[in-house]
Scaffold this motif. Structure first.
Motif, PDB file in Angstrom:
ATOM      1  N   MET A 228      10.644   9.552  11.488  1.00 46.41           N
ATOM      2  CA  MET A 228      11.357  10.029  10.298  1.00 46.41           C
ATOM      3  C   MET A 228      12.181  11.274  10.619  1.00 46.41           C
ATOM      4  O   MET A 228      13.199  11.519  10.006  1.00 46.41           O
ATOM      5  CB  MET A 228      10.355  10.323   9.179  1.00 46.41           C
ATOM      6  CG  MET A 228       9.775   9.035   8.639  1.00 46.41           C
ATOM      7  SD  MET A 228       8.578   9.278   7.364  1.00 46.41           S
ATOM      8  CE  MET A 228       7.263  10.092   8.199  1.00 46.41           C
TER       9      MET A 228
ATOM     10  N   THR B 250      -1.115   9.326   2.850  1.00 47.97           N
ATOM     11  CA  THR B 250      -0.625  10.706   3.055  1.00 47.97           C
ATOM     12  C   THR B 250      -0.982  11.516   1.809  1.00 47.97           C
ATOM     13  O   THR B 250      -1.283  10.935   0.756  1.00 47.97           O
ATOM     14  CB  THR B 250       0.914  10.745   3.199  1.00 47.97           C
ATOM     15  OG1 THR B 250       1.489  10.518   1.901  1.00 47.97           O
ATOM     16  CG2 THR B 250       1.448   9.711   4.169  1.00 47.97           C
TER      17      THR B 250
ATOM     18  N   GLU C  28       8.598  10.740  -7.448  1.00 50.79           N
ATOM     19  CA  GLU C  28       8.156  12.147  -7.375  1.00 50.79           C
ATOM     20  C   GLU C  28       6.707  12.221  -7.884  1.00 50.79           C
ATOM     21  O   GLU C  28       6.426  11.981  -9.071  1.00 50.79           O
ATOM     22  CB  GLU C  28       9.044  13.114  -8.161  1.00 50.79           C
ATOM     23  CG  GLU C  28      10.321  13.499  -7.423  1.00 50.79           C
ATOM     24  CD  GLU C  28      10.055  14.257  -6.115  1.00 50.79           C
ATOM     25  OE1 GLU C  28       9.139  15.109  -6.060  1.00 50.79           O
ATOM     26  OE2 GLU C  28      10.765  13.986  -5.127  1.00 50.79           O
ATOM     27  N   SER C  29       5.815  12.617  -6.959  1.00 55.49           N
ATOM     28  CA  SER C  29       4.390  12.560  -7.290  1.00 55.49           C
ATOM     29  C   SER C  29       4.034  13.386  -8.527  1.00 55.49           C
ATOM     30  O   SER C  29       3.179  12.971  -9.320  1.00 55.49           O
ATOM     31  CB  SER C  29       3.551  12.990  -6.088  1.00 55.49           C
ATOM     32  OG  SER C  29       3.937  14.272  -5.654  1.00 55.49           O
TER      33      SER C  29
ATOM     34  N   LEU D 219       5.280   3.562   6.864  1.00 58.46           N
ATOM     35  CA  LEU D 219       6.321   4.597   7.015  1.00 58.46           C
ATOM     36  C   LEU D 219       6.948   4.542   8.402  1.00 58.46           C
ATOM     37  O   LEU D 219       8.156   4.766   8.551  1.00 58.46           O
ATOM     38  CB  LEU D 219       5.735   5.989   6.743  1.00 58.46           C
ATOM     39  CG  LEU D 219       5.128   6.207   5.346  1.00 58.46           C
ATOM     40  CD1 LEU D 219       4.683   7.649   5.175  1.00 58.46           C
ATOM     41  CD2 LEU D 219       6.089   5.815   4.228  1.00 58.46           C
TER      42      LEU D 219
ATOM     43  N   LYS E 179      -2.486  11.677  -4.086  1.00 57.51           N
ATOM     44  CA  LYS E 179      -2.472  12.227  -5.449  1.00 57.51           C
ATOM     45  C   LYS E 179      -2.543  11.089  -6.475  1.00 57.51           C
ATOM     46  O   LYS E 179      -3.257  11.173  -7.471  1.00 57.51           O
ATOM     47  CB  LYS E 179      -1.162  12.987  -5.712  1.00 57.51           C
ATOM     48  CG  LYS E 179      -0.992  14.271  -4.973  1.00 57.51           C
ATOM     49  CD  LYS E 179       0.407  14.811  -5.310  1.00 57.51           C
ATOM     50  CE  LYS E 179       0.832  15.879  -4.347  1.00 57.51           C
ATOM     51  NZ  LYS E 179       2.240  16.286  -4.581  1.00 57.51           N
TER      52      LYS E 179
ATOM     53  N   ASN F  40       0.748  13.099  -0.482  1.00 57.05           N
ATOM     54  CA  ASN F  40       1.470  12.781  -1.723  1.00 57.05           C
ATOM     55  C   ASN F  40       1.040  11.425  -2.276  1.00 57.05           C
ATOM     56  O   ASN F  40       0.993  11.237  -3.495  1.00 57.05           O
ATOM     57  CB  ASN F  40       2.986  12.816  -1.488  1.00 57.05           C
ATOM     58  CG  ASN F  40       3.491  14.244  -1.329  1.00 57.05           C
ATOM     59  OD1 ASN F  40       3.063  15.128  -2.057  1.00 57.05           O
ATOM     60  ND2 ASN F  40       4.374  14.467  -0.372  1.00 57.05           N
TER      61      ASN F  40
ATOM     62  N   MET G 165       3.908  21.450  -6.241  1.00 53.76           N
ATOM     63  CA  MET G 165       5.098  20.664  -5.885  1.00 53.76           C
ATOM     64  C   MET G 165       6.145  21.520  -5.170  1.00 53.76           C
ATOM     65  O   MET G 165       6.823  21.046  -4.257  1.00 53.76           O
ATOM     66  CB  MET G 165       5.719  20.046  -7.148  1.00 53.76           C
ATOM     67  CG  MET G 165       4.883  18.969  -7.806  1.00 53.76           C
ATOM     68  SD  MET G 165       4.632  17.526  -6.766  1.00 53.76           S
ATOM     69  CE  MET G 165       6.292  16.862  -6.644  1.00 53.76           C
TER      70      MET G 165
ATOM     71  N   GLY H   7      13.757   7.424  -1.318  1.00 56.92           N
ATOM     72  CA  GLY H   7      13.259   6.749  -0.119  1.00 56.92           C
ATOM     73  C   GLY H   7      11.977   7.336   0.445  1.00 56.92           C
ATOM     74  O   GLY H   7      11.820   7.438   1.669  1.00 56.92           O
ATOM     75  N   ARG H   8      11.077   7.732  -0.432  1.00 57.93           N
ATOM     76  CA  ARG H   8       9.793   8.281   0.008  1.00 57.93           C
ATOM     77  C   ARG H   8       8.670   7.739  -0.869  1.00 57.93           C
ATOM     78  O   ARG H   8       8.933   7.274  -1.988  1.00 57.93           O
ATOM     79  CB  ARG H   8       9.806   9.815  -0.097  1.00 57.93           C
ATOM     80  CG  ARG H   8      10.783  10.423   0.865  1.00 57.93           C
ATOM     81  CD  ARG H   8      10.660  11.906   0.929  1.00 57.93           C
ATOM     82  NE  ARG H   8      11.253  12.353   2.183  1.00 57.93           N
ATOM     83  CZ  ARG H   8      11.093  13.541   2.720  1.00 57.93           C
ATOM     84  NH1 ARG H   8      10.362  14.443   2.111  1.00 57.93           N
ATOM     85  NH2 ARG H   8      11.651  13.856   3.872  1.00 57.93           N
ATOM     86  N   ILE H   9       7.452   7.826  -0.362  1.00 58.22           N
ATOM     87  CA  ILE H   9       6.316   7.464  -1.217  1.00 58.22           C
ATOM     88  C   ILE H   9       5.763   8.751  -1.797  1.00 58.22           C
ATOM     89  O   ILE H   9       5.983   9.825  -1.223  1.00 58.22           O
ATOM     90  CB  ILE H   9       5.231   6.659  -0.457  1.00 58.22           C
ATOM     91  CG1 ILE H   9       4.593   7.492   0.663  1.00 58.22           C
ATOM     92  CG2 ILE H   9       5.805   5.374   0.109  1.00 58.22           C
ATOM     93  CD1 ILE H   9       3.405   8.277   0.271  1.00 58.22           C
ATOM     94  N   PRO H  10       5.075   8.714  -2.930  1.00 60.98           N
ATOM     95  CA  PRO H  10       4.701   7.550  -3.728  1.00 60.98           C
ATOM     96  C   PRO H  10       5.752   7.227  -4.792  1.00 60.98           C
ATOM     97  O   PRO H  10       6.611   8.039  -5.109  1.00 60.98           O
ATOM     98  CB  PRO H  10       3.415   8.019  -4.400  1.00 60.98           C
ATOM     99  CG  PRO H  10       3.645   9.489  -4.642  1.00 60.98           C
ATOM    100  CD  PRO H  10       4.446   9.956  -3.443  1.00 60.98           C
TER     101      PRO H  10
ATOM    102  N   GLN I  25      10.153   2.504   3.571  1.00 56.96           N
ATOM    103  CA  GLN I  25      10.520   3.330   2.408  1.00 56.96           C
ATOM    104  C   GLN I  25      12.019   3.567   2.289  1.00 56.96           C
ATOM    105  O   GLN I  25      12.492   4.086   1.284  1.00 56.96           O
ATOM    106  CB  GLN I  25       9.749   4.670   2.455  1.00 56.96           C
ATOM    107  CG  GLN I  25      10.185   5.656   3.524  1.00 56.96           C
ATOM    108  CD  GLN I  25       9.600   5.363   4.901  1.00 56.96           C
ATOM    109  OE1 GLN I  25       9.136   4.275   5.180  1.00 56.96           O
ATOM    110  NE2 GLN I  25       9.636   6.352   5.781  1.00 56.96           N
ATOM    111  N   LYS I  26      12.768   3.178   3.361  1.00 63.46           N
ATOM    112  CA  LYS I  26      14.233   3.361   3.313  1.00 63.46           C
ATOM    113  C   LYS I  26      14.947   2.039   3.004  1.00 63.46           C
ATOM    114  O   LYS I  26      16.175   1.988   2.977  1.00 63.46           O
ATOM    115  CB  LYS I  26      14.769   3.900   4.656  1.00 63.46           C
ATOM    116  CG  LYS I  26      14.024   5.110   5.205  1.00 63.46           C
ATOM    117  CD  LYS I  26      14.175   6.333   4.315  1.00 63.46           C
ATOM    118  CE  LYS I  26      13.473   7.541   4.935  1.00 63.46           C
ATOM    119  NZ  LYS I  26      13.115   8.573   3.956  1.00 63.46           N
TER     120      LYS I  26
END
Ligand SMILES: N[C@@H](CCC(=O)N[C@@H](CS)C(=O)NCC(=O)O)C(=O)O
Length: 219
Positions: free
Chosen positions: A217, A9, A67-68, A33, A14, A11, A101, A50-53, A38-39
């Motif tokens: 999600m 994805t 937080e990317s 996902l 990056k 994010n 961001m 609970g999110r990538i990356p 991720q949860k």
């Protein structure tokens, strides 16, 4: 060695692009996902959101970063690359990183949700987010008319953050006609071997699976 928890994805890209660009060795931990990996509790210890990356730096006391934008700054500071040390130049890069961001990422994300995944079509929402994305692209167009890269003469983590999203403009249903500078900048970054490699790490998810995971999600 750095461990990268990610998915295919914007994010996630990056960070794979930045790691490739900085030639930092890393191990890849793709999360599915659509299965909501991720949860899971073990991952929430790494990223409470609970999110990538997210990354874990095993060469720095297993330090975890989520937080990317924060990950990009961490990697730039670790390697001394893609973020100038001189205060004004550094501030310019951080300004455009925050613009990504706080603006481009969330607005393109919402454009995707309402144009692609929402169970009912709400034209007001689709148009609102697509119009705002186009406005943000026009802000970039003006900046790029007098700067080779988004924050000045040099490629930076702000370019990586923005390109990872902006290159997906068609998925968001946003037009880029009439934005020659934005097109020039997109081609410039697309030609970088590290951007090409990073954009394919992890390997692309097929669009049907992407839509399925987005619906899971949102449920
Ligand atoms: N502000 C966060 C956003 C992270 C984010 O939204 N990641 C998405 C993928 S691009 C995600 O993990 N979605 C799964 C979910 O929401 O459960 C960042 O920049 O790292």
């Amino acid at each position: 060695m750095i461990e990268l928890f990610t998915a295919a994805t914007p994010n996630g890209w990056k960070i794979s692009i930045a790691l490739e660009e900085m030639a930092l060795p890393y191990t890849l931990r793709p999360l599915t996902l659509s299965k909501l990996e991720q949860k899971e509790e073990w991952f929430l210890k790494i990223n409470p959101n609970g999110r990538i990356p997210a990354i874990v730096d095993h060469d720095n006391d297993d330090f975890a970063v989520f937080e990317s934008g924060a990950i990009l700054i961490y990697l730039a500071e670790k390697t001394g690359q893609l973020l100038p040390a001189e205060p004004k130049a550094r501030s310019r890069v951080l300004q455009w990183l925050m613009f990504q961001m706080g603006g481009v990422g969330p607005m393109m994300g919402q454009a995707n949700v309402f144009a692609r995944y929402a169970p009912e079509k709400i034209p007001y929402a689709v148009e609102r987010y697509q119009r705002e994305v186009r406005r943000l692209f026009e802000v970039m167009e003006r900046q790029l008319a007098s700067h080779e890269y988004i924050a000045g003469p040099d490629y930076s983590i702000a370019d990586i953050a923005l390109w990872s999203w902006v290159a997906g403009y068609s998925w968001s249903g946003v037009r880029i006609e009439g934005l020659p500078q934005l097109n020039r900048w997109m081609d410039l970054i697309a030609a970088r071997p590290a951007a090409q490699r990073g954009r394919n790490i992890p390997p692309p998810t097929d669009p049907a699976k992407l839509a399925e995971s987005a619906r899971n999600m949102l449920a």
